[in-house]
Every structure is written in C-alpha cells, then in structure tokens.
Design a protein around this motif. Structure first.
Motif, PDB file in Angstrom:
ATOM      1  N   MET A 128      12.862  20.475   8.145  1.00 16.76           N
ATOM      2  CA  MET A 128      14.077  20.440   8.960  1.00 16.76           C
ATOM      3  C   MET A 128      13.747  20.014  10.390  1.00 16.76           C
ATOM      4  N   VAL A 129      12.680  20.568  10.952  1.00 20.88           N
ATOM      5  CA  VAL A 129      12.281  20.208  12.331  1.00 20.88           C
ATOM      6  C   VAL A 129      11.922  18.738  12.398  1.00 20.88           C
ATOM      7  N   GLU A 130      11.215  18.247  11.400  1.00 18.62           N
ATOM      8  CA  GLU A 130      10.835  16.838  11.374  1.00 18.62           C
ATOM      9  C   GLU A 130      12.076  15.940  11.343  1.00 18.62           C
ATOM     10  N   MET A 131      13.077  16.317  10.564  1.00 17.51           N
ATOM     11  CA  MET A 131      14.296  15.499  10.499  1.00 17.51           C
ATOM     12  C   MET A 131      15.053  15.543  11.821  1.00 17.51           C
ATOM     13  N   ILE A 132      15.119  16.733  12.445  1.00 20.85           N
ATOM     14  CA  ILE A 132      15.814  16.849  13.730  1.00 20.85           C
ATOM     15  C   ILE A 132      15.139  15.990  14.783  1.00 20.85           C
ATOM     16  N   ARG A 133      13.806  15.946  14.763  1.00 20.01           N
ATOM     17  CA  ARG A 133      13.056  15.181  15.756  1.00 20.01           C
ATOM     18  C   ARG A 133      12.938  13.705  15.399  1.00 20.01           C
ATOM     19  N   SER A 134      13.333  13.321  14.187  1.00 16.16           N
ATOM     20  CA  SER A 134      13.233  11.917  13.784  1.00 16.16           C
ATOM     21  C   SER A 134      14.313  11.091  14.464  1.00 16.16           C
ATOM     22  N   LYS A 135      14.094   9.815  14.461  1.00 18.88           N
ATOM     23  CA  LYS A 135      15.043   8.867  15.059  1.00 18.88           C
ATOM     24  C   LYS A 135      15.300   9.249  16.508  1.00 18.88           C
ATOM     25  N   SER A 136      16.525   9.155  16.953  1.00 21.94           N
ATOM     26  CA  SER A 136      16.814   9.495  18.354  1.00 21.94           C
ATOM     27  C   SER A 136      17.966  10.486  18.421  1.00 21.94           C
ATOM     28  N   TYR A 137      17.899  11.515  17.568  1.00 19.48           N
ATOM     29  CA  TYR A 137      18.953  12.525  17.584  1.00 19.48           C
ATOM     30  C   TYR A 137      18.907  13.342  18.866  1.00 19.48           C
ATOM     31  N   LEU A 138      17.686  13.683  19.311  1.00 25.27           N
ATOM     32  CA  LEU A 138      17.529  14.427  20.564  1.00 25.27           C
ATOM     33  C   LEU A 138      17.360  13.442  21.716  1.00 25.27           C
TER      34      LEU A 138
END
Length: 195
Positions: free
Chosen positions: A168-178
């Motif tokens: 889940m953390v990896e997906m949240i940090r992927s791309k430019s979501y944050l």
C-alpha cells in the motif's frame, strides 16, 4: 488502467478480545433478563387489592436495561477492523465492527496531504506537537508498521495514523500522487512521493 489496492487491518492477537466479547454477551443476557424481571414488578396490586407502584423496581429496571444497552452497543468493538482502499490517489478509510456495521471515516486525496511518512522520527513528532490538530488512531496493532498523514480538511488540521502494508505504501508513493517534499522518512529527510 486504474491503480487500486484494498487492505484490511485486523488485530493479530484476537483471543483476549474474543473472550471479552463472549463475557459481554453473558452480561447483556443477564442484565436484559434482570431488567425485564424488574419491569414486570413496577406495577402491581397489594394484598388488600390496592394499586401499588414500586419505584425501586423502576430504578433497577432502568439500571439493568442501561447496562444491557451500553454493552450491546460496545460489544462489536471487540471484533473491529479497518478497511483501507487506495484508488488513483485517494485513500478511503472505514471502520468495520463485527463484520456488520461499517462506518466510513474519511476519503483522503493525496494532493491534500501536507506531511506524511512512518509514524516515528522528527517529522512525526513535529506533526504530533502541531497546535489544534485532531488526531485519529485508525489502527489496531501498535507493533505494526504505522504511517501518519497530516492534512487539512474544512479548515481543520487532522493527523491520521494508519496500519499500512508495504504494498500500500509503495502504491501511495508511486507516480506523483504525493506532492514534492511531503513524504518524510524516519530520519526526517523529506522526499518526493516516488520511491
């Protein structure tokens, strides 16, 4: 293709809570039965045929009924879990009680996050000490990997601590979501959302 991931956080050591759940239901049944018995004794007729009101029986009926009701409302908290679902930059958090009652807690758009990262280190402590912040502990296992999200919603500062998996953390940090500089590692260094 949509980015979607769902996770359920459950207690690792459920045995004590299962025992509490069973004991609560025993007390609920006994209290409910006692309340019913006292309720039947509130009004009656004495030996001379006069109508009689028993105020003490009313008090006991209310007390036992109240105990049964409060325990009934709280018993499901012994079998609680959190559902986290991440869809294209939005993290939805819900609390589920005894697989029956679901309470939606928040939908957090990652673009609204001011600061986030592991729930330890200087950035986390700084966020904890933020004035006028509402803290939400939406996790079950204190020894799990916990992550905090500091965000502002309707002009109110919030900090949610969640029990997220590595995936889940990896997906949240992927791309430019944050946004840039929002993620703070344990050592306090800020980094861009992408790992």
């Amino acid at each position: 293709m949509d980015d979607f991931l769902e996770q359920v956080a459950r207690r690792r050591h459920q045995g004590v809570f299962t025992l509490m759940y069973v004991l609560m239901w025993v007390v609920i049944v006994i209290s409910g039965f006692s309340a019913l018995m006292y309720l039947m004794n509130i009004m009656g007729v004495d030996a001379e045929g006069n109508f009689q009101f028993n105020f003490i029986a009313l008090i006991f009926a209310v007390v036992f009924g109240g105990i049964a009701f409060l325990l009934w409302r709280r018993a499901d908290y012994c079998k609680m879990e959190y559902d986290y679902s991440f869809t294209n930059g939005t993290l939805d958090v819900s609390r589920v009680l005894n697989n029956k009652r679901r309470r939606y807690l928040t939908a957090l758009d990652m673009k609204d996050v001011v600061r986030c990262g592991p729930a330890k280190g200087p950035a986390f402590v700084k966020t904890l000490n933020e004035p006028n912040i509402k803290k939400h502990n939406w996790f079950l296992n204190r020894d799990a990997k916990l992550y905090y999200f500091y965000f502002i919603k309707k002009n109110v500062k919030h900090m949610a601590v969640l029990e997220l998996s590595d995936e889940m953390v990896e997906m949240i940090r992927s791309k430019s979501y944050l946004q840039r500089g929002v993620w703070a590692d344990e050592d306090g260094k800020s980094s861009y959302g992408v790992s």
